[in-house]
Write a protein that holds these residues in place. Sequence first.
Motif, PDB file in Angstrom:
ATOM      1  N   GLY A  59      47.134  50.364  47.958  1.00  0.00           N
ATOM      2  CA  GLY A  59      47.635  49.414  46.969  1.00  0.00           C
ATOM      3  C   GLY A  59      46.586  49.082  45.934  1.00  0.00           C
ATOM      4  N   LYS A  60      47.031  48.501  44.831  1.00  0.00           N
ATOM      5  CA  LYS A  60      46.132  48.122  43.743  1.00  0.00           C
ATOM      6  C   LYS A  60      45.807  46.630  43.843  1.00  0.00           C
ATOM      7  CE  LYS A  60      46.546  50.083  39.712  1.00  0.00           C
ATOM      8  NZ  LYS A  60      46.940  50.464  38.320  1.00  0.00           N
ATOM      9  N   ILE A  61      44.552  46.300  43.549  1.00  0.00           N
ATOM     10  CA  ILE A  61      44.065  44.926  43.618  1.00  0.00           C
ATOM     11  C   ILE A  61      43.596  44.525  42.223  1.00  0.00           C
ATOM     12  CG2 ILE A  61      42.477  43.342  44.772  1.00  0.00           C
ATOM     13  CD1 ILE A  61      42.055  45.679  46.831  1.00  0.00           C
ATOM     14  N   THR A  62      44.095  43.393  41.731  1.00  0.00           N
ATOM     15  CA  THR A  62      43.669  42.916  40.413  1.00  0.00           C
ATOM     16  C   THR A  62      42.971  41.560  40.556  1.00  0.00           C
ATOM     17  OG1 THR A  62      45.919  42.064  40.066  1.00  0.00           O
ATOM     18  CG2 THR A  62      45.405  44.240  39.141  1.00  0.00           C
ATOM     19  N   ALA A  63      43.656  40.498  40.177  1.00  0.00           N
ATOM     20  CA  ALA A  63      43.015  39.174  40.188  1.00  0.00           C
ATOM     21  C   ALA A  63      42.845  38.627  41.597  1.00  0.00           C
ATOM     22  CB  ALA A  63      43.821  38.203  39.329  1.00  0.00           C
ATOM     23  N   LYS A  64      43.835  38.829  42.469  1.00  0.00           N
ATOM     24  CA  LYS A  64      43.777  38.274  43.813  1.00  0.00           C
ATOM     25  C   LYS A  64      43.160  39.296  44.761  1.00  0.00           C
ATOM     26  CE  LYS A  64      46.513  35.343  46.860  1.00  0.00           C
ATOM     27  NZ  LYS A  64      47.842  34.700  47.061  1.00  0.00           N
ATOM     28  N   PRO A  65      42.029  38.966  45.393  1.00  0.00           N
ATOM     29  CA  PRO A  65      41.330  39.968  46.196  1.00  0.00           C
ATOM     30  C   PRO A  65      42.051  40.310  47.498  1.00  0.00           C
ATOM     31  CG  PRO A  65      40.262  37.834  46.420  1.00  0.00           C
ATOM     32  CD  PRO A  65      41.322  37.676  45.366  1.00  0.00           C
ATOM     33  N   LEU A  66      41.698  41.488  48.025  1.00  0.00           N
ATOM     34  CA  LEU A  66      42.141  41.894  49.352  1.00  0.00           C
ATOM     35  C   LEU A  66      41.353  41.083  50.378  1.00  0.00           C
ATOM     36  CD1 LEU A  66      43.891  44.207  50.768  1.00  0.00           C
ATOM     37  CD2 LEU A  66      41.719  45.428  50.998  1.00  0.00           C
ATOM     38  N   ARG A  67      42.037  40.587  51.400  1.00  0.00           N
ATOM     39  CA  ARG A  67      41.374  39.781  52.435  1.00  0.00           C
ATOM     40  C   ARG A  67      41.450  40.537  53.772  1.00  0.00           C
ATOM     41  NH1 ARG A  67      40.524  34.045  53.501  1.00  0.00           N
ATOM     42  NH2 ARG A  67      40.587  33.646  55.745  1.00  0.00           N
ATOM     43  N   ILE A  68      40.309  40.707  54.418  1.00  0.00           N
ATOM     44  CA  ILE A  68      40.249  41.429  55.690  1.00  0.00           C
ATOM     45  C   ILE A  68      39.494  40.565  56.703  1.00  0.00           C
ATOM     46  CG2 ILE A  68      39.577  43.572  56.845  1.00  0.00           C
ATOM     47  CD1 ILE A  68      39.380  44.805  54.003  1.00  0.00           C
ATOM     48  N   THR A  69      40.088  40.397  57.890  1.00  0.00           N
ATOM     49  CA  THR A  69      39.471  39.615  58.960  1.00  0.00           C
ATOM     50  C   THR A  69      39.224  40.533  60.148  1.00  0.00           C
ATOM     51  OG1 THR A  69      40.661  37.640  58.236  1.00  0.00           O
ATOM     52  CG2 THR A  69      39.664  37.581  60.424  1.00  0.00           C
TER      53      THR A  69
END
Length: 297
Positions: free
Chosen positions: A246-256
């Motif tokens: 997927g593409k990420i713009t203003a809202k970051p990808l979150r990984i836990t």
Amino acid sequence: MSTLTPRAVFVVRETDYERLIAHHATRDQARFFLESRSQRIETLEARHHAFHAALAQARAVVPSDWRQTLVQRADLDRFLFAPDDLVIPVGQDGLVANVAKYLKDQPVIGVNPAPDLYDGLLVQVALDQLAAVLRASQAKRAQTEQRTMVQAQLESGETLTALNEIFVGHRSHQSARYRIQCGNKAEDQSSSGLIVASGTGSTGWARSISSATHLTLSLQCEEPAVGYWVREPFPSRTSAATMRAGKITAKPLRITSQMNDGGVIFADGIEQDFIPFDWGRCVRIGPAPHALRLVVG
């Protein structure tokens, strides 16, 4: 306004010949090692001399009233770049990625010392162009590209910045377990890790994953966006595999992280320079707040 003359900062790495001599202590021992494997030291020696001749030629065209200095790749984390520096990596494309994370808005003039060996996707300036490009860069007239970079920020405040990609996963070949969230969608995953790549990085590791999975994203080098690709996600009773790219713009990808130990985050393929990513740690990854200012020649 600064009253200092411009400073040309040349960035290099050891040649294959220099690393070989450092490892084997003497030329004869290095030659014996290579010959036992049906290789010739003369080939690496010739490339070594050709590189240093190209470097000397590049340094000779710096205007005589300018300052200049030479920095080894291994010393970049200890070198203080000034705002008005002109940064000149001489070598392979990877050298531009190595230096990019230490800069803010300094122009980067990548010089290709061996067009017959290196692709030159990032080191785009030929030796015979360098003098003119230096003058144009100092006068802020050089054509540049604002290459989007990737940044990972942990809840502790630690950050990693990359020109090509950031990897999140397990340091070995074990499965990486984590929870991934992009926008309003989230799921637990078990995979071989994932990468978040810029448009520049989309032609490298990301392209390999994209080709294998047929998950292609449209991502331009100067576009203020990055993309993510998950490597071999495994669906099970406790893990899903619907969020694969997927593409990420203003809202970051979150990984836990859901890994008891062995979880890592590293940038641009430098595995030894990692941030531990064990159980409960959370990272946000998206476009970096600053771009690489690459002079295109």
